[in-house]
Enzyme design. Structure first.
Site, PDB file in Angstrom:
ATOM      1  N   HIS A 247      -9.433 -24.034  33.259  1.00 32.88           N
ATOM      2  CA  HIS A 247      -9.665 -22.175  33.617  1.00 32.88           C
ATOM      3  C   HIS A 247     -11.211 -22.505  33.360  1.00 32.88           C
ATOM      4  O   HIS A 247     -11.779 -22.344  34.393  1.00 32.88           O
ATOM      5  CB  HIS A 247      -9.658 -21.494  32.106  1.00 32.88           C
ATOM      6  CG  HIS A 247      -8.129 -20.604  32.539  1.00 32.88           C
ATOM      7  ND1 HIS A 247      -7.827 -19.867  33.593  1.00 32.88           N
ATOM      8  CD2 HIS A 247      -7.151 -21.133  32.404  1.00 32.88           C
ATOM      9  CE1 HIS A 247      -6.314 -19.719  33.942  1.00 32.88           C
ATOM     10  NE2 HIS A 247      -6.296 -20.101  32.810  1.00 32.88           N
TER      11      HIS A 247
ATOM     12  N   GLY B 221      -3.014 -19.268  25.014  1.00 36.61           N
ATOM     13  CA  GLY B 221      -4.463 -19.998  25.101  1.00 36.61           C
ATOM     14  C   GLY B 221      -5.035 -18.710  25.604  1.00 36.61           C
ATOM     15  O   GLY B 221      -4.431 -17.949  26.400  1.00 36.61           O
TER      16      GLY B 221
ATOM     17  N   GLN C  80     -11.218 -15.400  32.010  1.00 40.96           N
ATOM     18  CA  GLN C  80     -10.273 -14.571  32.177  1.00 40.96           C
ATOM     19  C   GLN C  80      -9.947 -12.907  31.650  1.00 40.96           C
ATOM     20  O   GLN C  80      -9.348 -12.404  31.855  1.00 40.96           O
ATOM     21  CB  GLN C  80      -8.966 -15.204  30.830  1.00 40.96           C
ATOM     22  CG  GLN C  80      -8.237 -16.383  31.894  1.00 40.96           C
ATOM     23  CD  GLN C  80      -7.173 -16.649  31.058  1.00 40.96           C
ATOM     24  OE1 GLN C  80      -7.162 -17.502  30.183  1.00 40.96           O
ATOM     25  NE2 GLN C  80      -6.082 -16.524  31.696  1.00 40.96           N
TER      26      GLN C  80
ATOM     27  N   HIS D 124      -4.998 -27.019  30.425  1.00 40.10           N
ATOM     28  CA  HIS D 124      -5.209 -25.437  31.179  1.00 40.10           C
ATOM     29  C   HIS D 124      -6.241 -25.654  30.822  1.00 40.10           C
ATOM     30  O   HIS D 124      -6.765 -24.263  31.537  1.00 40.10           O
ATOM     31  CB  HIS D 124      -3.525 -25.335  30.285  1.00 40.10           C
ATOM     32  CG  HIS D 124      -3.689 -23.279  31.388  1.00 40.10           C
ATOM     33  ND1 HIS D 124      -2.602 -23.213  31.936  1.00 40.10           N
ATOM     34  CD2 HIS D 124      -4.108 -22.176  31.201  1.00 40.10           C
ATOM     35  CE1 HIS D 124      -2.005 -22.584  32.279  1.00 40.10           C
ATOM     36  NE2 HIS D 124      -3.124 -21.986  31.987  1.00 40.10           N
ATOM     37  N   GLU D 125      -6.820 -25.008  29.597  1.00 33.90           N
ATOM     38  CA  GLU D 125      -7.599 -24.074  29.187  1.00 33.90           C
ATOM     39  C   GLU D 125      -9.121 -24.415  29.869  1.00 33.90           C
ATOM     40  O   GLU D 125      -9.883 -23.969  30.444  1.00 33.90           O
ATOM     41  CB  GLU D 125      -7.317 -23.848  27.748  1.00 33.90           C
ATOM     42  CG  GLU D 125      -6.121 -22.553  27.323  1.00 33.90           C
ATOM     43  CD  GLU D 125      -6.294 -21.774  28.107  1.00 33.90           C
ATOM     44  OE1 GLU D 125      -7.017 -20.933  28.205  1.00 33.90           O
ATOM     45  OE2 GLU D 125      -4.853 -21.556  28.192  1.00 33.90           O
TER      46      GLU D 125
ATOM     47  N   CYS E 136       0.745 -18.517  33.604  1.00 32.85           N
ATOM     48  CA  CYS E 136      -0.671 -18.473  32.949  1.00 32.85           C
ATOM     49  C   CYS E 136      -0.242 -16.976  32.213  1.00 32.85           C
ATOM     50  O   CYS E 136      -0.051 -16.050  33.435  1.00 32.85           O
ATOM     51  CB  CYS E 136      -1.852 -18.632  33.880  1.00 32.85           C
ATOM     52  SG  CYS E 136      -3.220 -18.511  33.713  1.00 32.85           S
ATOM     53  N   LEU E 137      -1.547 -16.137  32.081  1.00 33.90           N
ATOM     54  CA  LEU E 137      -1.621 -14.873  31.466  1.00 33.90           C
ATOM     55  C   LEU E 137      -2.334 -14.179  32.758  1.00 33.90           C
ATOM     56  O   LEU E 137      -2.780 -12.757  33.038  1.00 33.90           O
ATOM     57  CB  LEU E 137      -2.517 -14.260  30.141  1.00 33.90           C
ATOM     58  CG  LEU E 137      -1.856 -15.037  28.999  1.00 33.90           C
ATOM     59  CD1 LEU E 137      -2.847 -14.570  28.093  1.00 33.90           C
ATOM     60  CD2 LEU E 137      -0.590 -14.274  28.502  1.00 33.90           C
TER      61      LEU E 137
HETATM   62 NI    NI Z   1      -4.351 -19.636  31.914  1.00 32.07          NI
END
Ligand code: NI
Length: 179
Positions: A147, A54, A59, A143-144, A101-102
């Site tokens: 964000h 995701g 991000q 999670h998304e 998380c990226l």
């Molecule tokens: Ni993330």
């Protein structure tokens, strides 16, 4: 005719410490535009290049309520989901699983999430959509959508665990290894 086709682009993923990651993102009000389409195409490119499941627009430094999710990580076209202005309308049960998380690379911790969620969102054309997720997909939705509200998975950890991660990141920042 002869519409100019832009090339897909891998965008830079911003890391923890960038204010955009901890601000609520703004609602999308214009749909079906070339700009929105290009952003979403580039978000897919960026997510797959980073091997994530995701990615949320903040991000990549874009303060808009847009996320892309593919729990098959590119294996199954039918699993690709774009959610715009999403809201969780109901959630049930509990699951605990490792999350990363990226934008916080190198750190993974168990996070408690709802086991199933219902999501109301809009698609790229602005149409209203209802989605159901369970287990990994439910986790990805939570999670998304977090964000888009400026919340990161480390906000769900104990203060102690979060402080340990913050301190490690500060060291990486000082060493120039957190760009
Ligand atoms: Ni993330």
């Amino acid at each position: 005719m002869g519409a100019f086709k832009k090339e897909e682009m891998v965008l830079k993923i911003v890391k923890y410490g960038e204010p955009v990651l901890e601000q609520p993102a703004e609602a999308v009000i214009e749909f079906d535009t070339p700009e929105l389409h290009e952003l979403i195409v580039n978000m897919w490119e960026t997510m797959y290049a980073a091997k994530g499941v995701g990615l949320a627009a903040p991000q990549v430094g874009i303060n808009k309520r847009i996320s892309v999710i593919d729990i098959s990580v590119g294996e199954d076209e039918s699993k690709k989901i774009v959610i715009i202005n999403p809201e969780i309308t109901s959630s049930e049960g509990k699951q605990t699983g490792e999350e990363g998380c990226l934008s916080i690379p190198g750190f993974r911790e168990p996070v408690i999430r709802a086991n199933t969620v219902k999501v109301h969102a809009q698609n790229e054309k602005g149409e209203q959509i209802e989605l159901d997720g369970e287990e990994l997909l439910a986790r990805a939705f939570q999670h998304e959508i977090d964000h888009l509200n400026g919340i990161l998975f480390i906000n769900h950890l104990s203060t102690l665990k979060r402080d340990i991660i913050r301190r490690k990141i500060k060291k990486l920042q000082k060493a120039g290894e957190w760009e």
